[in-house]
Design a protein around this motif. Sequence first.
Motif, PDB file in Angstrom:
ATOM      1  N   ASN A 351      46.538  27.676  43.168  1.00  0.00           N
ATOM      2  CA  ASN A 351      47.336  27.611  44.386  1.00  0.00           C
ATOM      3  C   ASN A 351      47.147  26.271  45.079  1.00  0.00           C
ATOM      4  OD1 ASN A 351      48.214  30.296  44.076  1.00  0.00           O
ATOM      5  ND2 ASN A 351      46.361  31.072  45.067  1.00  0.00           N
ATOM      6  N   ALA A 352      48.256  25.683  45.491  1.00  0.00           N
ATOM      7  CA  ALA A 352      48.236  24.416  46.234  1.00  0.00           C
ATOM      8  C   ALA A 352      47.483  23.332  45.480  1.00  0.00           C
ATOM      9  CB  ALA A 352      47.625  24.628  47.626  1.00  0.00           C
ATOM     10  N   GLY A 353      47.612  23.328  44.153  1.00  0.00           N
ATOM     11  CA  GLY A 353      46.981  22.289  43.357  1.00  0.00           C
ATOM     12  C   GLY A 353      45.473  22.352  43.337  1.00  0.00           C
ATOM     13  N   THR A 354      44.898  23.552  43.556  1.00  0.00           N
ATOM     14  CA  THR A 354      43.445  23.720  43.568  1.00  0.00           C
ATOM     15  C   THR A 354      43.058  24.747  42.510  1.00  0.00           C
ATOM     16  OG1 THR A 354      43.451  23.285  45.957  1.00  0.00           O
ATOM     17  CG2 THR A 354      41.435  24.213  45.007  1.00  0.00           C
ATOM     18  N   PRO A 355      42.684  24.318  41.297  1.00  0.00           N
ATOM     19  CA  PRO A 355      42.349  25.276  40.233  1.00  0.00           C
ATOM     20  C   PRO A 355      41.020  25.980  40.501  1.00  0.00           C
ATOM     21  CG  PRO A 355      41.989  23.024  39.469  1.00  0.00           C
ATOM     22  CD  PRO A 355      42.637  22.918  40.814  1.00  0.00           C
ATOM     23  N   LEU A 356      41.067  27.310  40.520  1.00  0.00           N
ATOM     24  CA  LEU A 356      39.888  28.125  40.813  1.00  0.00           C
ATOM     25  C   LEU A 356      39.806  29.288  39.845  1.00  0.00           C
ATOM     26  CD1 LEU A 356      40.226  28.463  44.713  1.00  0.00           C
ATOM     27  CD2 LEU A 356      38.687  26.904  43.501  1.00  0.00           C
ATOM     28  N   VAL A 357      38.612  29.864  39.759  1.00  0.00           N
ATOM     29  CA  VAL A 357      38.405  31.137  39.064  1.00  0.00           C
ATOM     30  C   VAL A 357      37.902  32.128  40.105  1.00  0.00           C
ATOM     31  CG1 VAL A 357      37.184  32.375  37.248  1.00  0.00           C
ATOM     32  CG2 VAL A 357      37.845  29.983  36.890  1.00  0.00           C
ATOM     33  N   LEU A 358      38.654  33.218  40.288  1.00  0.00           N
ATOM     34  CA  LEU A 358      38.256  34.257  41.245  1.00  0.00           C
ATOM     35  C   LEU A 358      37.514  35.348  40.492  1.00  0.00           C
ATOM     36  CD1 LEU A 358      41.487  34.665  43.411  1.00  0.00           C
ATOM     37  CD2 LEU A 358      39.583  33.088  43.719  1.00  0.00           C
ATOM     38  N   LEU A 359      36.335  35.695  40.963  1.00  0.00           N
ATOM     39  CA  LEU A 359      35.513  36.726  40.346  1.00  0.00           C
ATOM     40  C   LEU A 359      35.414  37.917  41.284  1.00  0.00           C
ATOM     41  CD1 LEU A 359      32.677  34.350  39.074  1.00  0.00           C
ATOM     42  CD2 LEU A 359      34.487  35.387  37.687  1.00  0.00           C
ATOM     43  N   ALA A 360      35.696  39.110  40.753  1.00  0.00           N
ATOM     44  CA  ALA A 360      35.631  40.340  41.555  1.00  0.00           C
ATOM     45  C   ALA A 360      34.622  41.287  40.920  1.00  0.00           C
ATOM     46  CB  ALA A 360      37.005  40.996  41.617  1.00  0.00           C
ATOM     47  N   TYR A 361      33.887  41.988  41.783  1.00  0.00           N
ATOM     48  CA  TYR A 361      32.800  42.853  41.340  1.00  0.00           C
ATOM     49  C   TYR A 361      33.047  44.303  41.782  1.00  0.00           C
ATOM     50  CZ  TYR A 361      30.542  38.333  40.655  1.00  0.00           C
ATOM     51  OH  TYR A 361      30.266  37.048  40.246  1.00  0.00           O
ATOM     52  N   ARG A 362      32.321  45.240  41.154  1.00  0.00           N
ATOM     53  CA  ARG A 362      32.513  46.660  41.438  1.00  0.00           C
ATOM     54  C   ARG A 362      32.301  46.991  42.909  1.00  0.00           C
ATOM     55  NH1 ARG A 362      29.424  48.316  36.561  1.00  0.00           N
ATOM     56  NH2 ARG A 362      30.921  48.960  34.962  1.00  0.00           N
ATOM     57  N   ASP A 363      31.350  46.319  43.544  1.00  0.00           N
ATOM     58  CA  ASP A 363      31.029  46.649  44.937  1.00  0.00           C
ATOM     59  C   ASP A 363      31.992  46.017  45.931  1.00  0.00           C
ATOM     60  OD1 ASP A 363      30.305  44.002  44.754  1.00  0.00           O
ATOM     61  OD2 ASP A 363      28.179  44.310  45.188  1.00  0.00           O
ATOM     62  N   GLY A 364      33.063  45.378  45.433  1.00  0.00           N
ATOM     63  CA  GLY A 364      34.061  44.791  46.319  1.00  0.00           C
ATOM     64  C   GLY A 364      33.846  43.322  46.620  1.00  0.00           C
ATOM     65  N   ARG A 365      32.712  42.770  46.211  1.00  0.00           N
ATOM     66  CA  ARG A 365      32.468  41.344  46.452  1.00  0.00           C
ATOM     67  C   ARG A 365      33.449  40.494  45.650  1.00  0.00           C
ATOM     68  NH1 ARG A 365      28.174  39.432  44.167  1.00  0.00           N
ATOM     69  NH2 ARG A 365      27.758  41.318  42.908  1.00  0.00           N
ATOM     70  N   ARG A 366      33.834  39.378  46.231  1.00  0.00           N
ATOM     71  CA  ARG A 366      34.698  38.421  45.556  1.00  0.00           C
ATOM     72  C   ARG A 366      34.162  37.022  45.803  1.00  0.00           C
ATOM     73  NH1 ARG A 366      39.782  40.834  44.244  1.00  0.00           N
ATOM     74  NH2 ARG A 366      40.022  42.889  45.198  1.00  0.00           N
ATOM     75  N   SER A 367      34.291  36.174  44.808  1.00  0.00           N
ATOM     76  CA  SER A 367      33.872  34.782  44.964  1.00  0.00           C
ATOM     77  C   SER A 367      34.857  33.886  44.237  1.00  0.00           C
ATOM     78  CB  SER A 367      32.454  34.563  44.417  1.00  0.00           C
ATOM     79  OG  SER A 367      32.407  34.841  43.026  1.00  0.00           O
ATOM     80  N   ALA A 368      34.985  32.660  44.737  1.00  0.00           N
ATOM     81  CA  ALA A 368      35.886  31.684  44.139  1.00  0.00           C
ATOM     82  C   ALA A 368      35.071  30.473  43.720  1.00  0.00           C
ATOM     83  CB  ALA A 368      36.968  31.278  45.134  1.00  0.00           C
ATOM     84  N   VAL A 369      35.239  30.060  42.461  1.00  0.00           N
ATOM     85  CA  VAL A 369      34.512  28.897  41.962  1.00  0.00           C
ATOM     86  C   VAL A 369      35.506  27.893  41.391  1.00  0.00           C
ATOM     87  CG1 VAL A 369      32.405  30.195  41.462  1.00  0.00           C
ATOM     88  CG2 VAL A 369      34.149  29.962  39.687  1.00  0.00           C
ATOM     89  N   ASP A 370      35.142  26.623  41.455  1.00  0.00           N
ATOM     90  CA  ASP A 370      35.971  25.562  40.898  1.00  0.00           C
ATOM     91  C   ASP A 370      36.134  25.774  39.396  1.00  0.00           C
ATOM     92  OD1 ASP A 370      35.939  22.635  39.521  1.00  0.00           O
ATOM     93  OD2 ASP A 370      37.019  22.566  41.434  1.00  0.00           O
ATOM     94  N   ALA A 371      37.361  25.619  38.899  1.00  0.00           N
ATOM     95  CA  ALA A 371      37.630  25.907  37.495  1.00  0.00           C
ATOM     96  C   ALA A 371      36.910  24.958  36.549  1.00  0.00           C
ATOM     97  CB  ALA A 371      39.142  25.858  37.237  1.00  0.00           C
ATOM     98  N   VAL A 372      36.533  23.776  37.008  1.00  0.00           N
ATOM     99  CA  VAL A 372      35.849  22.804  36.144  1.00  0.00           C
ATOM    100  C   VAL A 372      34.339  22.864  36.363  1.00  0.00           C
ATOM    101  CG1 VAL A 372      35.587  20.367  35.570  1.00  0.00           C
ATOM    102  CG2 VAL A 372      37.855  21.299  36.088  1.00  0.00           C
ATOM    103  N   MET A 373      33.918  22.713  37.604  1.00  0.00           N
ATOM    104  CA  MET A 373      32.488  22.651  37.903  1.00  0.00           C
ATOM    105  C   MET A 373      31.850  24.027  37.969  1.00  0.00           C
ATOM    106  SD  MET A 373      32.197  19.472  37.974  1.00  0.00           S
ATOM    107  CE  MET A 373      30.465  19.408  38.411  1.00  0.00           C
TER     108      MET A 373
END
Length: 504
Positions: A351-373
């Motif tokens: 989104n908006a030229g920002t490549p990310l990987v979104l990780l979702a967990y069973r307990d509802g936690r979510r985190s976003a990490v840079d797709a390269v780093m």
Amino acid sequence: MPFLLSRLACVAVQSTARLTSVFDAVSGRAIGKTARRWLYLVHRWVGIASCLFFAMWFLSGLVMLYVPYPSLSSAEKLTGSEAIDWAAVDVPPPLEGGYLPQELMLEMRDGTPVWRVAQWDGSHVTVAAHRGAVLPLVDALYAARVAGRFAHATVERVDHLARDQWTVAGGFDRHRPVWKVALADASGTEAYVSSSTGAVVQVTTRRERFWNWLGSVPHWLYPTVLRQDQSAWRQVVLWVSGPCIAAAVAGMWIGILRTRIGARRFRGGRMTPYNCWMLWHHIAGMVGGVFLIAWIFSGWLSVDPGHLFGGTKPVKAAMRGYQASDQMPVVSLDRLRAVGSGAVIAQLIDNAGTPLVLLAYRDGRRSAVDAVMLTPSRPTTHALMTGVRRLAGSTRLIAIDRLTTPDAYWYAVATLPQLPVLRLRFADPPQTWFYIDPATGEILKTVDKRQRAYRWAFDLLHKWDLGVLTMYRPARDMLIWLFSIAGGVTSISGIWLGWKRLRR
């Protein structure tokens, strides 16, 4: 002689004028009398049938206040999902010439990691994320395994069906036919497995099914035999609720006509001429009449007659430019294994030229990490504004606000919506507003001036979701109960009076 003729002409004109005024007065009274008679007839005979619907709608609406229509929430889906077997993930993300499809996520399918791909043409495919893996067909045995694992329960029965009461909506069309799996747990759970994706797409419990037969199904006129035909169901809602509006308005008008508040009261100083059931019908109608009309009118608006409130959405090409403007960098699966340990979903976004990987967990936690780093990251405000400008074209940006509390169009009932969010308002002809997740750049919602009008005409009048009430659930419930009781008394007394009239 000319003088006599002129006098006679003058007398004739004056007489004609007097006769005309008398005729107009008599005609006006006759027209008023006829109109009043039709007012009573409409309320009496249309009202007999409409009161049956009113009683049903008020009672079922109270049920819906506490037991909504079944749907598989995001939290339930995460809780029932398998953790990704990263050791088996060795197929890179399937991209389109290096660009992201409309949606791309990694999850498990019956013990095998798969890439779920939503193409820009609306099609959906599932690709094995493990080399050499053969995805099993979705049959009864498959559905039983998946549903049992999802709900952590043993299986009692498996049925194959096109639709039933809880999968009748159009959103399930791409999953048909579905497998319904009855589970042997204390809640009487039934899970529905898609024949196309192999995933659980709906879950109901015995309690939800029972109360929805008394709540959503009658309230929405939602039996499967009718709801499976969208256009027929929509016409039924329009033509059932329309006459009910007429009966309610006529009743309110009659109630006002038959109420005397000043010095010129009825015998004994009473404000109403009625007794017994008619008295209850009159008083309850006057107390709850405005709210009854508001509820039935907004219910009529629920199917958007004439499509007056259909909003404008960003065109798909513009959305593609926002979500996949650049080529997606290579994501290191080896490094992602360590970062995403325990995750049940890994979604690739740009989104908006920002490549990310979104990780979702069973307990509802979510985190976003840079797709390269593969380190925590998020889009910058500048990147979001630049990206959203692509959606809005050359339209001037009026304001950008960071919301930490709900507003009139981004809210939830009895809880808080996702916060914080960015609200961007543009000066385009539809006056579009964008609500964006600052952590991921996801466009959470778009509303234009028509949709904002619909929010007040339907949502407020039908759901009573004014901000101050949504945050104080007991106050909202008390008001809904109060006017539902008034509406219920009006309806039930009207049914009894109608029954007595029909027996004569």
